[in-house]
Write a protein that holds these residues in place. Sequence first.
Motif, PDB file in Angstrom:
ATOM      1  N   ALA A 292      95.650  45.599 -39.897  1.00 16.15           N
ATOM      2  CA  ALA A 292      94.678  45.842 -38.816  1.00 16.15           C
ATOM      3  C   ALA A 292      94.977  44.949 -37.615  1.00 16.15           C
ATOM      4  O   ALA A 292      94.887  45.382 -36.465  1.00 16.15           O
ATOM      5  N   GLY A 293      95.363  43.686 -37.880  1.00 19.08           N
ATOM      6  CA  GLY A 293      95.701  42.775 -36.788  1.00 19.08           C
ATOM      7  C   GLY A 293      96.950  43.193 -36.041  1.00 19.08           C
ATOM      8  O   GLY A 293      97.054  43.010 -34.817  1.00 19.08           O
ATOM      9  N   GLY A 294      97.914  43.785 -36.758  1.00 11.29           N
ATOM     10  CA  GLY A 294      99.127  44.287 -36.121  1.00 11.29           C
ATOM     11  C   GLY A 294      98.853  45.498 -35.249  1.00 11.29           C
ATOM     12  O   GLY A 294      99.372  45.609 -34.124  1.00 11.29           O
ATOM     13  N   LEU A 295      98.023  46.423 -35.742  1.00 10.37           N
ATOM     14  CA  LEU A 295      97.658  47.601 -34.944  1.00 10.37           C
ATOM     15  C   LEU A 295      96.894  47.185 -33.688  1.00 10.37           C
ATOM     16  O   LEU A 295      97.166  47.668 -32.585  1.00 10.37           O
ATOM     17  N   HIS A 296      95.946  46.275 -33.875  1.00 11.34           N
ATOM     18  CA  HIS A 296      95.122  45.805 -32.758  1.00 11.34           C
ATOM     19  C   HIS A 296      95.988  45.092 -31.713  1.00 11.34           C
ATOM     20  O   HIS A 296      95.832  45.290 -30.503  1.00 11.34           O
ATOM     21  N   GLY A 297      96.927  44.264 -32.197  1.00 13.26           N
ATOM     22  CA  GLY A 297      97.819  43.559 -31.280  1.00 13.26           C
ATOM     23  C   GLY A 297      98.734  44.506 -30.522  1.00 13.26           C
ATOM     24  O   GLY A 297      98.997  44.319 -29.323  1.00 13.26           O
ATOM     25  N   ALA A 298      99.229  45.545 -31.206  1.00 17.77           N
ATOM     26  CA  ALA A 298     100.088  46.534 -30.543  1.00 17.77           C
ATOM     27  C   ALA A 298      99.322  47.280 -29.460  1.00 17.77           C
ATOM     28  O   ALA A 298      99.829  47.527 -28.359  1.00 17.77           O
ATOM     29  N   GLU A 299      98.058  47.632 -29.761  1.00 18.06           N
ATOM     30  CA  GLU A 299      97.205  48.298 -28.763  1.00 18.06           C
ATOM     31  C   GLU A 299      97.037  47.413 -27.524  1.00 18.06           C
ATOM     32  O   GLU A 299      97.241  47.867 -26.391  1.00 18.06           O
ATOM     33  N   HIS A 300      96.700  46.144 -27.736  1.00 15.61           N
ATOM     34  CA  HIS A 300      96.504  45.224 -26.608  1.00 15.61           C
ATOM     35  C   HIS A 300      97.782  45.030 -25.797  1.00 15.61           C
ATOM     36  O   HIS A 300      97.760  45.046 -24.558  1.00 15.61           O
ATOM     37  N   ALA A 301      98.892  44.815 -26.501  1.00  8.94           N
ATOM     38  CA  ALA A 301     100.150  44.514 -25.818  1.00  8.94           C
ATOM     39  C   ALA A 301     100.611  45.703 -24.974  1.00  8.94           C
ATOM     40  O   ALA A 301     101.054  45.538 -23.828  1.00  8.94           O
ATOM     41  N   LEU A 302     100.512  46.906 -25.521  1.00 13.76           N
ATOM     42  CA  LEU A 302     100.916  48.106 -24.773  1.00 13.76           C
ATOM     43  C   LEU A 302     100.025  48.308 -23.549  1.00 13.76           C
ATOM     44  O   LEU A 302     100.513  48.582 -22.445  1.00 13.76           O
ATOM     45  N   ILE A 303      98.702  48.162 -23.733  1.00 14.89           N
ATOM     46  CA  ILE A 303      97.780  48.326 -22.602  1.00 14.89           C
ATOM     47  C   ILE A 303      98.043  47.271 -21.535  1.00 14.89           C
ATOM     48  O   ILE A 303      97.984  47.552 -20.328  1.00 14.89           O
ATOM     49  N   GLY A 304      98.363  46.049 -21.979  1.00 17.26           N
ATOM     50  CA  GLY A 304      98.615  44.967 -21.030  1.00 17.26           C
ATOM     51  C   GLY A 304      99.754  45.254 -20.073  1.00 17.26           C
ATOM     52  O   GLY A 304      99.758  44.792 -18.932  1.00 17.26           O
ATOM     53  N   LEU A 305     100.750  46.059 -20.525  1.00 19.41           N
ATOM     54  CA  LEU A 305     101.897  46.367 -19.666  1.00 19.41           C
ATOM     55  C   LEU A 305     101.856  47.784 -19.092  1.00 19.41           C
ATOM     56  O   LEU A 305     102.830  48.227 -18.473  1.00 19.41           O
ATOM     57  N   PHE A 306     100.748  48.487 -19.298  1.00 22.07           N
ATOM     58  CA  PHE A 306     100.607  49.803 -18.677  1.00 22.07           C
ATOM     59  C   PHE A 306     100.842  49.754 -17.168  1.00 22.07           C
ATOM     60  O   PHE A 306     101.548  50.608 -16.621  1.00 22.07           O
ATOM     61  N   PRO A 307     100.233  48.777 -16.442  1.00 22.51           N
ATOM     62  CA  PRO A 307     100.421  48.759 -14.987  1.00 22.51           C
ATOM     63  C   PRO A 307     101.865  48.523 -14.547  1.00 22.51           C
ATOM     64  O   PRO A 307     102.201  48.754 -13.385  1.00 22.51           O
TER      65      PRO A 307
END
Length: 595
Positions: A292-307
């Motif tokens: 769950a922590g890996g999925l959550h971290g992947a979601e955050h990291a990808l969103i962080g570099l969307f811009p």
Amino acid sequence: MELGINIGSLDAVIISGYPGTMISTWQQAGRAGRSNQKSLAVLIAFENQLDQYFMNNPEFFFDKPHENAIIDLTNPILQEAHLLCAAKELPLQRGEAEKYFSISQNVIDELVAKEDLHENHKGDFMYPYDDNPAMDHSLDQISSEEFKVMNNGMLLETMERSQVYREAHEGAILINKGDTYVVNSVNLKSGYVNVSKEVVDYHTMVLNQTDISIKKKLSKTKYGDLTIHFGELTVSEDYFKYKKMHFSKAIGTYPLELPPLKFNTKGLWFTIPKRVQDTLEDMFPNEEEVFAGGLHGAEHALIGLFPLHTMCDRFDIGGLSTNYHEDTQEATIFIYDGYEGGIGICEKAVDVFIDLLNSTIDMLENCQCKSGCPACIYSPKCGNDNKPLHKNATKYILKYMSDLISGDSEEVEAEVIIEDIELPDEFDEAYELYEKGNYSASKDVLNSIISADNRNARALTLMAQILYEQDQKDIALVFTKKALSADRSNEMANELEVLLTNKPQKEHVELNSLDDVDTLYEEAYDLYEQGDLATSSEILEELLDFDDKNSEALALMGLIYYHSGIFPKAIEYYKKASKINKNGEMVKELKMRVS
């Protein structure tokens, strides 16, 4: 320009934090050195994914061309707003909207049916009112629902509902022009946020739970063995509590009682198979919530570099990661446009997903922290208080995705498959169970719908119908009244109300003259004064079918919706009535209520 500075003699510019786009960065840096003189621009990075990525990869900024603006021209809210503004300038001829804007005639026909446009004798479509529709549609937000932030009767600022939930909920610390204000109360019905100016040594952070259901699958894009889905989503965000924070230390947690935000948008999603979870749990046997922590971290990291790859702010997008999702039957990460109808951000992200994934992996590899930090997997907008997060599991999941894409080849071509598959609606499931006589299972589904949206008129009505057939008439009447307060025109709910209250059906009255209209209006007004809002509204509906420009009848209908707690409809009727006669007695009374 962007900063409001027009000085030709500036020698240097200091930019505090990456502005969000390359265009803005160059625009701000260009305030110095205007007259062919040498100048200096300094960017001081913040501790977030995007800023730190540029610090570690400056060549990405200087070698890459500026971003392209993104907009979803199929968004129905934007289409309607665009047509109204265009028709205000010049009448629209039949076929022009489809020819020039790719907007179907059906959209115009709906606007005519709602009386937002008028078709003249030539067949052209005109905006029929004196006001300017451009004033009703913001350039920086889609929602037309506006809240006014007030301090001692003075307007500080306006914001839309989702921003109120995030930044101006009751108890929140709101910063305006460098001053801090405490939010004392929020009136969701009238649209007012009352604040008082105070100096405090803490800030607030709101927490929320997000639920997503897939409404329609539009396409899937295959990069090697990795599949990225894109489609229409229904998002429900429940803001349930907030924290008072003294720097990074929580000094108190407080509950919030806000109805969930529910909207339809567009987004992307992908699944992670069970074998990845098994591998991670074997790699970290003594740690909890690794997957769950890996999925959550992947979601955050990808969103962080969307811009970095799509022209947006990370607050324009939302996300959800879950070990299991009912619609996909697997662990899933969703990323969606944070606006009703979608604005094209995630659709663009599907096209550049390989670049997004590679830059995210690169960011994680270059971050020197051990277990995660704001520069890699922590998010300032996380509604779950950045829990759980696991940096190593995040890196493993993203690397697994990268391996699916590349395999042994260096170049990968995208294979786009158009799906256009609409998923069954929960209400359809409940109705099908009801028709089969399986009342218990139908009520379970309806309870789920109502808990997510307590003003879902269809669900409330079907629940009332089932209870009526089970001879639980008192409770059935409660659900019927709730359904009618949400949608007065619901036919089944109106029939149930007659059955449950023994109220006789009103005989149809033929209207032949304006004298009949006046008589009927007097009757509707008397019933309104007596508190019989239901019968009064029925009479007014009949009246307005005959004379839809009767401003007093429109205003009285608005007052009935106001007293029924249906404020958006009250405002809608006020707008209609005030465009016809803003000085009418009932119009003025309605204005006083809704403002």
